[in-house]
Design a protein around this motif. Structure first.
Motif, PDB file in Angstrom:
ATOM      1  N   GLU A  15      63.088  -4.737  20.207  1.00 45.55           N
ATOM      2  CA  GLU A  15      62.784  -4.790  18.770  1.00 45.55           C
ATOM      3  C   GLU A  15      62.544  -3.384  18.222  1.00 45.55           C
ATOM      4  N   ILE A  16      61.840  -2.563  18.998  1.00 47.96           N
ATOM      5  CA  ILE A  16      61.572  -1.183  18.575  1.00 47.96           C
ATOM      6  C   ILE A  16      62.862  -0.362  18.585  1.00 47.96           C
ATOM      7  N   VAL A  17      63.676  -0.524  19.624  1.00 42.51           N
ATOM      8  CA  VAL A  17      64.910   0.254  19.756  1.00 42.51           C
ATOM      9  C   VAL A  17      65.838   0.022  18.570  1.00 42.51           C
ATOM     10  N   LYS A  18      65.852  -1.194  18.033  1.00 37.99           N
ATOM     11  CA  LYS A  18      66.718  -1.501  16.884  1.00 37.99           C
ATOM     12  C   LYS A  18      66.372  -0.677  15.656  1.00 37.99           C
ATOM     13  N   LEU A  19      65.150  -0.150  15.600  1.00 35.00           N
ATOM     14  CA  LEU A  19      64.712   0.646  14.450  1.00 35.00           C
ATOM     15  C   LEU A  19      65.049   2.125  14.599  1.00 35.00           C
ATOM     16  N   LEU A  20      65.566   2.512  15.751  1.00 33.97           N
ATOM     17  CA  LEU A  20      65.853   3.919  16.021  1.00 33.97           C
ATOM     18  C   LEU A  20      67.304   4.260  15.696  1.00 33.97           C
ATOM     19  N   PRO A  21      67.595   5.527  15.444  1.00 33.85           N
ATOM     20  CA  PRO A  21      68.990   5.935  15.234  1.00 33.85           C
ATOM     21  C   PRO A  21      69.833   5.643  16.484  1.00 33.85           C
ATOM     22  N   VAL A  22      71.054   5.237  16.278  1.00 34.24           N
ATOM     23  CA  VAL A  22      71.946   4.992  17.409  1.00 34.24           C
ATOM     24  C   VAL A  22      72.207   6.299  18.153  1.00 34.24           C
ATOM     25  N   LYS A  23      72.349   7.381  17.385  1.00 36.96           N
ATOM     26  CA  LYS A  23      72.569   8.695  17.986  1.00 36.96           C
ATOM     27  C   LYS A  23      71.219   9.325  18.294  1.00 36.96           C
ATOM     28  N   ARG A  24      70.872   9.330  19.559  1.00 40.02           N
ATOM     29  CA  ARG A  24      69.583   9.874  20.008  1.00 40.02           C
ATOM     30  C   ARG A  24      69.710  10.161  21.495  1.00 40.02           C
ATOM     31  N   GLN A  25      68.726  10.836  22.037  1.00 42.08           N
ATOM     32  CA  GLN A  25      68.650  11.054  23.480  1.00 42.08           C
ATOM     33  C   GLN A  25      67.644  10.071  24.056  1.00 42.08           C
ATOM     34  N   THR A  26      68.049   9.343  25.087  1.00 36.92           N
ATOM     35  CA  THR A  26      67.177   8.344  25.700  1.00 36.92           C
ATOM     36  C   THR A  26      66.913   8.713  27.156  1.00 36.92           C
ATOM     37  N   LEU A  27      65.629   8.722  27.521  1.00 37.19           N
ATOM     38  CA  LEU A  27      65.203   9.076  28.872  1.00 37.19           C
ATOM     39  C   LEU A  27      64.430   7.905  29.451  1.00 37.19           C
ATOM     40  N   LEU A  28      64.790   7.458  30.642  1.00 35.13           N
ATOM     41  CA  LEU A  28      64.158   6.304  31.261  1.00 35.13           C
ATOM     42  C   LEU A  28      63.611   6.704  32.631  1.00 35.13           C
ATOM     43  N   PHE A  29      62.317   6.500  32.808  1.00 30.43           N
ATOM     44  CA  PHE A  29      61.660   6.801  34.074  1.00 30.43           C
ATOM     45  C   PHE A  29      61.125   5.511  34.669  1.00 30.43           C
ATOM     46  N   SER A  30      61.407   5.290  35.945  1.00 24.26           N
ATOM     47  CA  SER A  30      61.010   4.048  36.593  1.00 24.26           C
ATOM     48  C   SER A  30      60.816   4.291  38.086  1.00 24.26           C
ATOM     49  N   ALA A  31      59.805   3.652  38.683  1.00 22.76           N
ATOM     50  CA  ALA A  31      59.568   3.817  40.116  1.00 22.76           C
ATOM     51  C   ALA A  31      60.621   3.085  40.937  1.00 22.76           C
ATOM     52  N   THR A  32      61.152   1.997  40.369  1.00 22.55           N
ATOM     53  CA  THR A  32      62.196   1.222  41.037  1.00 22.55           C
ATOM     54  C   THR A  32      63.333   0.997  40.049  1.00 22.55           C
ATOM     55  N   MET A  33      64.467   0.557  40.544  1.00 20.20           N
ATOM     56  CA  MET A  33      65.626   0.362  39.686  1.00 20.20           C
ATOM     57  C   MET A  33      66.237  -1.028  39.903  1.00 20.20           C
ATOM     58  N   PRO A  34      65.488  -2.096  39.572  1.00 19.37           N
ATOM     59  CA  PRO A  34      66.014  -3.451  39.733  1.00 19.37           C
ATOM     60  C   PRO A  34      67.103  -3.752  38.701  1.00 19.37           C
ATOM     61  N   THR A  35      67.701  -4.925  38.844  1.00 20.00           N
ATOM     62  CA  THR A  35      68.828  -5.306  37.985  1.00 20.00           C
ATOM     63  C   THR A  35      68.454  -5.324  36.515  1.00 20.00           C
ATOM     64  N   ASN A  36      67.243  -5.809  36.183  1.00 21.02           N
ATOM     65  CA  ASN A  36      66.890  -5.900  34.762  1.00 21.02           C
ATOM     66  C   ASN A  36      66.729  -4.525  34.115  1.00 21.02           C
ATOM     67  N   ILE A  37      66.303  -3.525  34.900  1.00 21.95           N
ATOM     68  CA  ILE A  37      66.208  -2.162  34.369  1.00 21.95           C
ATOM     69  C   ILE A  37      67.603  -1.610  34.101  1.00 21.95           C
ATOM     70  N   ARG A  38      68.510  -1.842  35.039  1.00 26.36           N
ATOM     71  CA  ARG A  38      69.879  -1.358  34.851  1.00 26.36           C
ATOM     72  C   ARG A  38      70.547  -2.048  33.665  1.00 26.36           C
ATOM     73  N   GLY A  39      70.229  -3.328  33.480  1.00 25.90           N
ATOM     74  CA  GLY A  39      70.784  -4.048  32.338  1.00 25.90           C
ATOM     75  C   GLY A  39      70.295  -3.481  31.018  1.00 25.90           C
ATOM     76  N   MET A  40      68.999  -3.180  30.945  1.00 24.00           N
ATOM     77  CA  MET A  40      68.447  -2.590  29.729  1.00 24.00           C
ATOM     78  C   MET A  40      69.015  -1.195  29.494  1.00 24.00           C
ATOM     79  N   ALA A  41      69.136  -0.410  30.557  1.00 20.25           N
ATOM     80  CA  ALA A  41      69.674   0.941  30.434  1.00 20.25           C
ATOM     81  C   ALA A  41      71.094   0.915  29.877  1.00 20.25           C
ATOM     82  N   LYS A  42      71.878  -0.065  30.326  1.00 20.33           N
ATOM     83  CA  LYS A  42      73.260  -0.171  29.854  1.00 20.33           C
ATOM     84  C   LYS A  42      73.320  -0.438  28.355  1.00 20.33           C
TER      85      LYS A  42
END
Length: 377
Positions: free
Chosen positions: A172-199
């Motif tokens: 919901e928050i991401v929809k309010l942001l500009p499409v053109k931006r730099q996105t940085l994701l930090f995570s201790a693990t990389m399960p399928t749901n994280i990869r899905g969100m990153a995509k």
């Protein structure tokens, strides 16, 4: 590699030097260059690897290089807990001491005055908003949050946020942001749901994987389960007259506690000095120089000031308070048992902090020995 090799702005280097940092951690070495190049980055980095500075420093560097201050929010950092929001905000304050950068931590569980302070900072366009998803959405629904010029989105501890059920809030928050931006994701693990969100929210991200950071094996770790009112008595018991302890560092959570501990130990004629943010830079340097030269036995410090202490042969570390994050615990006890020497790290744990301490043990994948409190206490 040294921090001065990144080509940071003078104001950023002044902040790094003031905090005593010198050598970047592996996650900082690998993450900072692509972030400075404007690329999206996924960093799989366990707590304790220095990930916060990995995204704070390059973004602050960009802001410090601008010809004038911005009047809108440039960077949004989304985190799972108020403790992490406060921690990142404190690090921004430390690194940004000489830089023209503003920030606000936005989290729940506080009073109307804190809400109002958050509202004012948001409306004034703080450069950094560090927020828990739920509380940020509450502000958004009040109609005064403007995120349409955000250039950097950071998701810290992303796996933990999804475990806590924040996926819908984040999107919901991401929809309010500009499409053109730099996105940085930090995570201790990389399960399928994280990869899905990153995509869904990232563009051709670079992936970085960092090995888990652990304390040196030659650190003897132990803990006391003790009430707050008895902590100073235990500390005195451990340190007074112990000539074999040549150098000890006592870590406390706030500068108020640091000053109180220093005063109490001085009243018992112990050789002690404190280092905290109320001291001028020259005073801090003088304290550290004296400690390195063994002019006094006990240094009392907060995390934010003491992170850069690089002193060998420290015999004892005492965590007067349980740190809120395993990252801080690992960093604290890493001050001892350096250069193949042995060391001892003791932690005072009250009833309220036992859950935090268990999280540290889970991270270390080890049970820390409990020492019975002396009978006279």
């Amino acid at each position: 590699m040294k921090f001065n090799e990144f080509g940071f702005h003078t104001a950023i280097m002044d902040g790094i030097n003031a905090m005593g940092f010198n050598t970047p951690t592996p996650v900082q070495q690998q993450s900072i260059p692509p972030i400075m190049e404007g690329k999206d980055v996924i960093s799989c980095a366990q707590t304790g690897t220095g990930k916060t500075a990995a995204f704070i420093l390059p973004i602050m560097n960009k802001l410090s290089s601008l010809p004038m201050r911005l009047n809108y929010t440039n960077t949004l950092v989304i985190v799972p807990t108020r403790e992490l929001a406060m921690q990142i905000d404190q690090q921004l304050e430390g690194f940004g001491y000489y830089a023209p950068v503003s920030s606000v931590a936005v989290y729940g569980g506080n009073d109307s005055l804190t809400w109002e302070q958050q509202r004012i900072a948001i409306q004034n366009g703080a450069d950094f908003i560090i927020a828990t998803p739920g509380r940020l959405i509450q502000h958004i629904r009040m109609g005064y949050v403007s995120l349409d010029r955000v250039e950097h989105l950071v998701l810290d501890e992303a796996d933990r946020m999804l475990d806590m059920g924040f996926y819908e809030d984040i999107m919901e928050i991401v929809k309010l942001l500009p499409v053109k931006r730099q996105t940085l994701l930090f995570s201790a693990t990389m399960p399928t749901n994280i990869r899905g969100m990153a995509k869904k929210i990232m563009s051709n991200p670079i992936e970085i994987n960092i090995a888990i950071s652990k304390p040196a094996e030659n650190v003897l770790q132990a803990a006391y389960i003790i009430e707050d009112s008895k902590k100073i008595g235990l500390l005195s018991h451990l340190l007074k007259g112990k000539e074999h302890v040549k150098s000890a560092i006592v870590f406390a959570s706030t500068k108020i506690k640091v000053r109180s501990i220093e005063k109490s130990l001085k009243n018992e004629s112990m050789s002690v000095l404190a280092i905290h943010s109320d001291l001028e830079q020259k005073e801090r340097e003088d304290v550290l120089r004296k400690f390195r030269n063994r002019k006094f036995q006990i240094l009392v410090a907060t995390d934010i000031i003491a992170r850069g202490i690089d002193i060998e042969d420290i015999d004892l570390i005492v965590n007067y308070d349980v740190p809120h994050d395993p990252e801080d615990y690992v960093h604290r006890i890493g001050r001892t048992a350096r250069a193949s020497s042995d060391g001892v790290a003791l932690t005072f744990v009250n009833k309220m902090d036992q859950k935090l301490f268990k999280q540290i043990e889970q991270f270390l994948q080890a049970k820390i020995f409990r020492i019975p409190t002396p009978e006279n206490l």
